[in-house]
Design a protein around this motif. Structure first.
Motif, PDB file in Angstrom:
ATOM      1  N   PRO A 120       0.790  -1.233   0.000  1.00  0.00           N
ATOM      2  CA  PRO A 120       0.000   0.000   0.000  1.00  0.00           C
ATOM      3  C   PRO A 120       0.825   1.288   0.000  1.00  0.00           C
ATOM      4  CG  PRO A 120       0.154  -0.830   2.217  1.00  0.00           C
ATOM      5  CD  PRO A 120       0.855  -1.841   1.331  1.00  0.00           C
ATOM      6  N   ALA A 121       2.157   1.158  -0.096  1.00  0.00           N
ATOM      7  CA  ALA A 121       3.005   2.345   0.007  1.00  0.00           C
ATOM      8  C   ALA A 121       4.065   2.370  -1.083  1.00  0.00           C
ATOM      9  CB  ALA A 121       3.674   2.383   1.382  1.00  0.00           C
ATOM     10  N   TYR A 139       1.663  -0.345   6.128  1.00  0.00           N
ATOM     11  CA  TYR A 139       2.338   0.932   5.898  1.00  0.00           C
ATOM     12  C   TYR A 139       3.560   1.059   6.815  1.00  0.00           C
ATOM     13  CZ  TYR A 139       3.130   5.938   5.369  1.00  0.00           C
ATOM     14  OH  TYR A 139       3.710   7.162   5.123  1.00  0.00           O
ATOM     15  N   PHE A 140       3.365   0.817   8.107  1.00  0.00           N
ATOM     16  CA  PHE A 140       4.486   0.941   9.027  1.00  0.00           C
ATOM     17  C   PHE A 140       5.455  -0.220   8.908  1.00  0.00           C
ATOM     18  CE2 PHE A 140       1.785   4.226  10.830  1.00  0.00           C
ATOM     19  CZ  PHE A 140       2.715   5.244  10.902  1.00  0.00           C
ATOM     20  N   VAL A 166       5.026   7.098   1.246  1.00  0.00           N
ATOM     21  CA  VAL A 166       3.673   7.624   1.083  1.00  0.00           C
ATOM     22  C   VAL A 166       2.701   6.484   0.803  1.00  0.00           C
ATOM     23  CG1 VAL A 166       4.562   9.811   0.154  1.00  0.00           C
ATOM     24  CG2 VAL A 166       3.806   8.038  -1.424  1.00  0.00           C
ATOM     25  N   PRO A 167       1.454   6.621   1.267  1.00  0.00           N
ATOM     26  CA  PRO A 167       0.459   5.630   0.864  1.00  0.00           C
ATOM     27  C   PRO A 167       0.191   5.756  -0.630  1.00  0.00           C
ATOM     28  CG  PRO A 167      -0.438   7.146   2.514  1.00  0.00           C
ATOM     29  CD  PRO A 167       0.908   7.629   2.145  1.00  0.00           C
ATOM     30  N   ARG A 168      -0.033   4.650  -1.265  1.00  0.00           N
ATOM     31  CA  ARG A 168      -0.324   4.636  -2.705  1.00  0.00           C
ATOM     32  C   ARG A 168      -1.605   5.437  -2.998  1.00  0.00           C
ATOM     33  NH1 ARG A 168       1.953   1.531  -6.328  1.00  0.00           N
ATOM     34  NH2 ARG A 168       2.951   0.187  -4.796  1.00  0.00           N
ATOM     35  N   LEU A 217      -0.220  12.256   3.183  1.00  0.00           N
ATOM     36  CA  LEU A 217       0.496  11.601   4.265  1.00  0.00           C
ATOM     37  C   LEU A 217       1.861  11.125   3.775  1.00  0.00           C
ATOM     38  CD1 LEU A 217       0.653  10.284   7.099  1.00  0.00           C
ATOM     39  CD2 LEU A 217      -0.508   8.301   6.104  1.00  0.00           C
ATOM     40  N   HIS A 218       2.902  11.460   4.507  1.00  0.00           N
ATOM     41  CA  HIS A 218       4.232  10.968   4.171  1.00  0.00           C
ATOM     42  C   HIS A 218       5.061  10.842   5.446  1.00  0.00           C
ATOM     43  CE1 HIS A 218       4.459  15.381   3.751  1.00  0.00           C
ATOM     44  NE2 HIS A 218       5.755  15.297   4.040  1.00  0.00           N
ATOM     45  N   THR A 219       5.870   9.818   5.445  1.00  0.00           N
ATOM     46  CA  THR A 219       6.739   9.525   6.578  1.00  0.00           C
ATOM     47  C   THR A 219       8.177   9.691   6.134  1.00  0.00           C
ATOM     48  OG1 THR A 219       5.104   7.952   7.400  1.00  0.00           O
ATOM     49  CG2 THR A 219       7.335   7.774   8.307  1.00  0.00           C
TER      50      THR A 219
END
Length: 137
Positions: free
Chosen positions: A24-25, A61-62, A42-44, A96-98
């Protein structure tokens, strides 16, 4: 919707992609990295903030963030990593981005003062992305 990260996910905007599997990312190098190898996950799908991310996507995601943090150490030789995200405040792109950033002791990163750096060339950025991508399989 005009979202830079959605355009990268769709392949309509160039980026040095690090992770793009069936998950999903998607992850790619930050164009203004704190340190070389600084990656954005980032999520897709487009979700603006962490509270918007559906609960069923949290673990995968994590999980991708965890894999990136490990790659920072195994491939780039970092002593550790810094993993962070903003929600609305200080969020430069409303997707959303990490941030997953390679860290070393005495690397100059203090608190939330983040000095940015640059890659010497597009080829150097491409090489960092390749090394991380290979570590992720």
């Amino acid at each position: 919707m005009d979202c830079a990260f959605c355009e990268i996910v769709a392949g309509r905007r160039p980026a040095h992609v690090v992770l793009d599997d069936d998950g999903p990312a998607v992850a790619f190098l930050d164009t203004r990295p704190l340190f070389k190898g600084h990656t954005l996950l980032v999520p897709r799908e487009h979700y603006e903030t962490l509270p918007d991310l559906p609960p069923e996507l949290l673990a995968p995601y994590f999980g991708a963030a965890q894999r990136l943090a490990e790659a920072m150490e195994t491939v780039l030789g970092a002593a550790g990593s810094f993993v962070a995200m903003n929600n609305r405040v200080s969020q430069s792109v409303p997707h959303l981005h990490t941030h997953v950033v390679p860290r070393n002791r005495k690397d100059g990163l203090r608190g939330f003062f983040w000095p940015r750096t640059k890659y010497a060339s597009d080829d150097e950025a491409r090489e960092y992305a390749k090394r991380l991508r290979e570590a992720l399989g």
